[in-house]
Design a protein around this motif. Structure first.
Motif, PDB file in Angstrom:
ATOM      1  N   SER A  37       0.870  -1.307  -0.050  1.00  0.00           N
ATOM      2  CA  SER A  37      -0.123   0.255   0.167  1.00  0.00           C
ATOM      3  C   SER A  37       0.969   1.348  -0.093  1.00  0.00           C
ATOM      4  CB  SER A  37      -0.932   0.056   1.172  1.00  0.00           C
ATOM      5  OG  SER A  37      -1.836  -1.046   1.197  1.00  0.00           O
ATOM      6  N   GLY A  38       1.941   1.099   0.770  1.00  0.00           N
ATOM      7  CA  GLY A  38       2.828   2.549   0.855  1.00  0.00           C
ATOM      8  C   GLY A  38       3.495   2.537  -0.569  1.00  0.00           C
ATOM      9  N   TYR A  40       5.198   5.372   3.928  1.00  0.00           N
ATOM     10  CA  TYR A  40       5.680   4.130   4.437  1.00  0.00           C
ATOM     11  C   TYR A  40       5.543   4.263   6.236  1.00  0.00           C
ATOM     12  CZ  TYR A  40       7.501   3.499  -0.197  1.00  0.00           C
ATOM     13  OH  TYR A  40       7.657   3.557  -1.626  1.00  0.00           O
ATOM     14  N   ALA A  41       4.962   5.248   6.674  1.00  0.00           N
ATOM     15  CA  ALA A  41       4.937   5.316   8.016  1.00  0.00           C
ATOM     16  C   ALA A  41       4.160   3.981   8.651  1.00  0.00           C
ATOM     17  CB  ALA A  41       4.095   6.724   8.378  1.00  0.00           C
ATOM     18  N   PRO A  42       2.935   3.836   8.053  1.00  0.00           N
ATOM     19  CA  PRO A  42       2.254   2.692   8.565  1.00  0.00           C
ATOM     20  C   PRO A  42       2.938   1.220   8.509  1.00  0.00           C
ATOM     21  CG  PRO A  42       0.740   3.724   7.039  1.00  0.00           C
ATOM     22  CD  PRO A  42       1.979   4.003   6.800  1.00  0.00           C
ATOM     23  N   VAL A  43       3.885   0.815   7.541  1.00  0.00           N
ATOM     24  CA  VAL A  43       4.564  -0.621   7.651  1.00  0.00           C
ATOM     25  C   VAL A  43       5.846  -0.146   8.745  1.00  0.00           C
ATOM     26  CG1 VAL A  43       6.078   0.234   5.886  1.00  0.00           C
ATOM     27  CG2 VAL A  43       5.740  -2.152   6.233  1.00  0.00           C
ATOM     28  N   GLY A  98      -7.487   2.513   3.954  1.00  0.00           N
ATOM     29  CA  GLY A  98      -7.510   3.804   4.151  1.00  0.00           C
ATOM     30  C   GLY A  98      -6.026   4.409   3.368  1.00  0.00           C
ATOM     31  N   MET A  99      -5.033   3.758   3.188  1.00  0.00           N
ATOM     32  CA  MET A  99      -3.909   3.992   2.309  1.00  0.00           C
ATOM     33  C   MET A  99      -4.539   4.228   0.860  1.00  0.00           C
ATOM     34  SD  MET A  99      -1.111   1.956   4.313  1.00  0.00           S
ATOM     35  CE  MET A  99       0.317   2.487   3.399  1.00  0.00           C
ATOM     36  N   HIS A 131      -9.996  -4.584  -1.830  1.00  0.00           N
ATOM     37  CA  HIS A 131     -10.227  -4.106  -0.591  1.00  0.00           C
ATOM     38  C   HIS A 131     -11.771  -4.636  -0.121  1.00  0.00           C
ATOM     39  CE1 HIS A 131      -6.526  -2.605  -0.096  1.00  0.00           C
ATOM     40  NE2 HIS A 131      -6.511  -1.375  -0.466  1.00  0.00           N
ATOM     41  N   VAL A 132     -12.671  -4.179  -1.217  1.00  0.00           N
ATOM     42  CA  VAL A 132     -14.040  -4.447  -1.005  1.00  0.00           C
ATOM     43  C   VAL A 132     -14.118  -6.022  -0.602  1.00  0.00           C
ATOM     44  CG1 VAL A 132     -16.374  -4.749  -2.187  1.00  0.00           C
ATOM     45  CG2 VAL A 132     -15.017  -2.575  -2.483  1.00  0.00           C
ATOM     46  N   ALA A 133     -13.643  -7.041  -1.518  1.00  0.00           N
ATOM     47  CA  ALA A 133     -13.590  -8.292  -1.188  1.00  0.00           C
ATOM     48  C   ALA A 133     -13.154  -8.774   0.171  1.00  0.00           C
ATOM     49  CB  ALA A 133     -13.040  -9.025  -2.483  1.00  0.00           C
ATOM     50  N   GLN A 134     -12.060  -7.929   0.539  1.00  0.00           N
ATOM     51  CA  GLN A 134     -11.342  -8.247   1.593  1.00  0.00           C
ATOM     52  C   GLN A 134     -12.318  -7.883   2.982  1.00  0.00           C
ATOM     53  OE1 GLN A 134      -7.884  -5.653   1.201  1.00  0.00           O
ATOM     54  NE2 GLN A 134      -6.664  -7.541   1.350  1.00  0.00           N
TER      55      GLN A 134
END
Length: 356
Positions: A82-83, A103-106, A135-136, A175-178
């Motif tokens: 995602s980053g 890359y802050a989230p990872v 969100g990312m 993401h919808v499927a997730q």
């Protein structure tokens, strides 16, 4: 594994993994595919996505056992994808700085997981990862919407920006499927839907790369430079008008600089018409040689001099290029041009006297 349906799914997943990895390798080692930052970011995104899909296949088929460490790596890999997506979108719309926040989230997750001594929760507890990824992706879409509208025409016409909407739509559907799988964890259909969408995305990108390959375009091109695409023909005409091809040391970067383009842009434009840069330069030099060979002022000029005046560094290169473009040597071509074009023989003096 004896279920035919399951075997077909595994085959699709493995095909997607291999195709995604191959496209990533092509991006890594082929500079003609675009700017380094954008190209390498997309390569990393595709390689990591292929690796995660491959891990899913290995775990799903029972070829390997799930471990807490492996789960932590997969979670961090998903956030890193995602980053990379945000980074790729930012680069494509012209943002050259300030992309490290993607890359802050990872980074935060990896640090927290290491402090915690492993990943958070059981293997099926990945809701926090999926929500963060969604969100990312939303941030990437917002960035694209805000910046692409204000981008100059030249930037908006980049190939990256032409396929970004499709790419973002595919990630959104994933993401919808997730999220649907989180809402209905007992559904076997939704369980397979997520990796299937990911595999479809990789195969689509691979198909796009193959259909847009310069090799295939060269195989189906209709003819020489005169039949090139309008934009390529315009560039070729500018090279002719500037007389830049007369420089024996003319290189792709030097020609691109003279035309106000980046080297990869000029290469992509010419290759897209099935005309490699070196072929175009040789065609222009042969065209100049033909002009000189038919000029009365150069009637006594030697062939070596004609080649040098046309931009060729050596006699051998001049003859080889001329033979390739015209099917005959410069000497034979000059002699043929000097013959009468009516097809009638010139009457001899004797014949003229007899008729008189």
């Amino acid at each position: 594994m004896t279920d035919p349906g399951a075997m077909i799914l595994v085959a699709v997943y493995l095909a997607a993994v291999m195709n995604g990895a191959l496209v990533a390798l092509a991006l890594l080692f082929q500079e003609r595919f675009g700017p380094a930052r954008s190209r390498l970011t997309l390569a990393a995104l595709l390689m990591l996505t292929s690796a995660l899909l491959g891990l899913f296949v290995v775990l799903d088929t029972g070829a390997a056992r799930y471990t807490d460490a492996l789960g932590m790596v997969m979670d961090a890999g998903a956030l890193l994808i995602s980053g990379l997506l945000i980074d790729y979108v930012a680069t494509s719309v012209g943002i050259s700085r300030g992309r490290t926040w993607a890359y802050a989230p990872v980074t935060a997750y990896s640090a927290a997981a290491l402090i915690n001594g492993g990943r958070f929760g059981e293997p099926e507890e990945i809701g926090h990862i999926i929500v963060t990824q969604a969100g990312m992706t939303a941030a990437a879409i917002a960035l694209w919407l805000l910046k692409s509208r204000a981008a100059p025409p030249a930037l908006a016409a980049r190939s990256e920006n032409l396929h970004l909407p499709v790419m973002l739509a595919g990630v959104t559907s994933l993401h919808v499927a997730q999220l649907a799988r989180l809402a209905a964890p007992e559904s076997s259909l939704l369980y397979e839907m997520v990796p299937l969408i990911g595999a479809g995305g990789l195969l689509t990108i691979a198909g796009y790369a193959v259909c847009g390959s310069q090799t295939l375009r060269a195989m189906v091109r209709a003819g020489p430079a005169a039949e090139a695409a309008p934009q390529a023909q315009e560039v070729i005409q500018r090279l002719w008008d500037s007389r830049a091809f007369l420089d024996p040391d003319l290189s792709l970067p030097k020609a691109a600089s003279l035309l106000g383009l980046k080297a990869y842009q000029l290469s992509r434009l010419l290759n897209g018409a099935g005309l490699p840069f070196r072929q175009v330069v040789n065609q222009l030099r042969v065209r100049e040689a033909q002009r000189l060979l038919t000029s009365p002022a150069e009637a006594r000029t030697s062939m070596d001099a004609i080649g040098g005046l046309s931009g060729f560094r050596s006699r051998s290169r001049f003859y080889a290029a001329f033979q390739q473009e015209t099917g005959q040597s410069p000497v034979a071509w000059r002699e043929r041009q000097a013959r009468p074009i009516t097809g009638k023989s010139v009457p001899s003096r004797k014949a003229g006297q007899q008729s008189g």
